[in-house]
Write a protein that holds these residues in place. Structure first.
Motif, PDB file in Angstrom:
ATOM      1  N   ALA A 104       6.284   2.102  -3.079  1.00  0.00           N
ATOM      2  CA  ALA A 104       5.950   2.967  -2.240  1.00  0.00           C
ATOM      3  C   ALA A 104       5.624   4.365  -2.875  1.00  0.00           C
ATOM      4  O   ALA A 104       4.585   4.753  -2.409  1.00  0.00           O
ATOM      5  N   ARG A 105       6.042   4.515  -4.088  1.00  0.00           N
ATOM      6  CA  ARG A 105       5.387   5.610  -4.874  1.00  0.00           C
ATOM      7  C   ARG A 105       4.041   5.325  -5.225  1.00  0.00           C
ATOM      8  O   ARG A 105       3.145   6.390  -5.195  1.00  0.00           O
ATOM      9  N   THR A 108       1.739   5.970  -2.453  1.00  0.00           N
ATOM     10  CA  THR A 108       1.777   7.428  -2.010  1.00  0.00           C
ATOM     11  C   THR A 108       0.354   7.700  -2.354  1.00  0.00           C
ATOM     12  O   THR A 108      -0.066   7.551  -3.461  1.00  0.00           O
ATOM     13  N   GLY A 109      -0.360   8.564  -1.423  1.00  0.00           N
ATOM     14  CA  GLY A 109      -1.747   9.180  -1.706  1.00  0.00           C
ATOM     15  C   GLY A 109      -2.717   8.350  -1.303  1.00  0.00           C
ATOM     16  O   GLY A 109      -3.903   8.665  -1.290  1.00  0.00           O
ATOM     17  N   TRP A 130       7.461   2.880   4.892  1.00  0.00           N
ATOM     18  CA  TRP A 130       5.794   3.270   4.764  1.00  0.00           C
ATOM     19  C   TRP A 130       5.566   4.498   4.434  1.00  0.00           C
ATOM     20  O   TRP A 130       5.838   5.477   4.806  1.00  0.00           O
ATOM     21  N   PRO A 131       4.658   4.817   3.357  1.00  0.00           N
ATOM     22  CA  PRO A 131       4.291   6.244   2.911  1.00  0.00           C
ATOM     23  C   PRO A 131       3.611   6.913   4.000  1.00  0.00           C
ATOM     24  O   PRO A 131       2.777   6.238   4.732  1.00  0.00           O
ATOM     25  N   ARG A 132       4.143   8.189   4.140  1.00  0.00           N
ATOM     26  CA  ARG A 132       3.557   8.956   5.207  1.00  0.00           C
ATOM     27  C   ARG A 132       2.066   9.292   4.905  1.00  0.00           C
ATOM     28  O   ARG A 132       1.710   9.317   3.982  1.00  0.00           O
ATOM     29  N   THR A 134      -0.398   7.311   5.554  1.00  0.00           N
ATOM     30  CA  THR A 134      -1.237   6.215   4.972  1.00  0.00           C
ATOM     31  C   THR A 134      -1.266   5.326   6.286  1.00  0.00           C
ATOM     32  O   THR A 134      -0.349   4.697   6.711  1.00  0.00           O
TER      33      THR A 134
END
Length: 191
Positions: A104-105, A108-109, A130-132, A134
């Motif tokens: 997840a990290r 991110t991005g 799930w990453p915000r 994205t």
């Protein structure tokens, strides 16, 4: 825009070839920051490498997808002592769950993750969240029988994808009528 192109494999078959063409198009016609990854290797890896850098979390994606594939294949057999093998696959998946945060990290991005087929969802099964910000786009080439064989990876994508690219009108009908996906979340792009 930062984009991750995810292929189930890098072999010379339909979905990876289509994704490679998309990678080439983005390279030549956009200023997007693109990375790529595959769940299984193949002879197209060098061609993908020539287009964009690999995703730093590819090993985590591959490990998770391999565990899902083992569990799926073990489910096809019924033989004495298979319970032990299934338990080992479940234990491996439990171990992998601890690494979901690492994945997840790494995701991110990214503004967009583009998964090139139904089975690609296997890579994300252990993500708790799930990453915000994205967006997830699933490109679906498969019909009912193949989707039923894709297991939990397809189920995960079906529940979480923001948009579906259907490879034909027949696939779009399959997604809407048999897979329960809203028509407004489906677009058709012929290959």
């Amino acid at each position: 825009m930062k984009i991750l192109l995810l292929s189930h494999a890098a072999n010379r078959s339909g979905a990876p070839a289509v994704l490679l063409e998309l990678a080439r198009f983005l390279r030549e016609n956009s200023s997007h920051d693109v990375q790529w990854a595959t769940l299984r290797g193949g002879e197209l890896e060098r061609e993908f490498d020539a287009q964009w850098p690999r995703f730093a979390g590819e090993k985590l994606l591959r490990r998770r997808a391999n565990l899902a594939a083992i569990g799926r294949r073990l489910g096809d057999f019924s033989a004495p002592k298979m319970g032990t093998a299934r338990a080992l696959a479940r234990r491996g998946a439990s171990f992998e769950a601890r690494f979901g945060g690492d994945l997840a990290r790494k995701l991110t991005g990214f503004d967009l993750v583009y998964a090139n087929c139904a089975i690609s969802g296997e890579a994300f099964l252990q993500l708790r969240q799930w990453p915000r910000n994205t967006q997830l786009v699933a490109h679906v080439h498969e019909m009912n029988w193949a989707l039923s064989q894709a297991g939990d990876g397809w189920k995960w994508l079906r529940e979480r994808a923001d948009f579906f690219v259907a490879a034909s009108h027949a696939v779009a009908r399959e997604l809407e009528e048999n897979q329960g996906i809203a028509r407004q979340k489906i677009g058709v792009v012929h290959e």
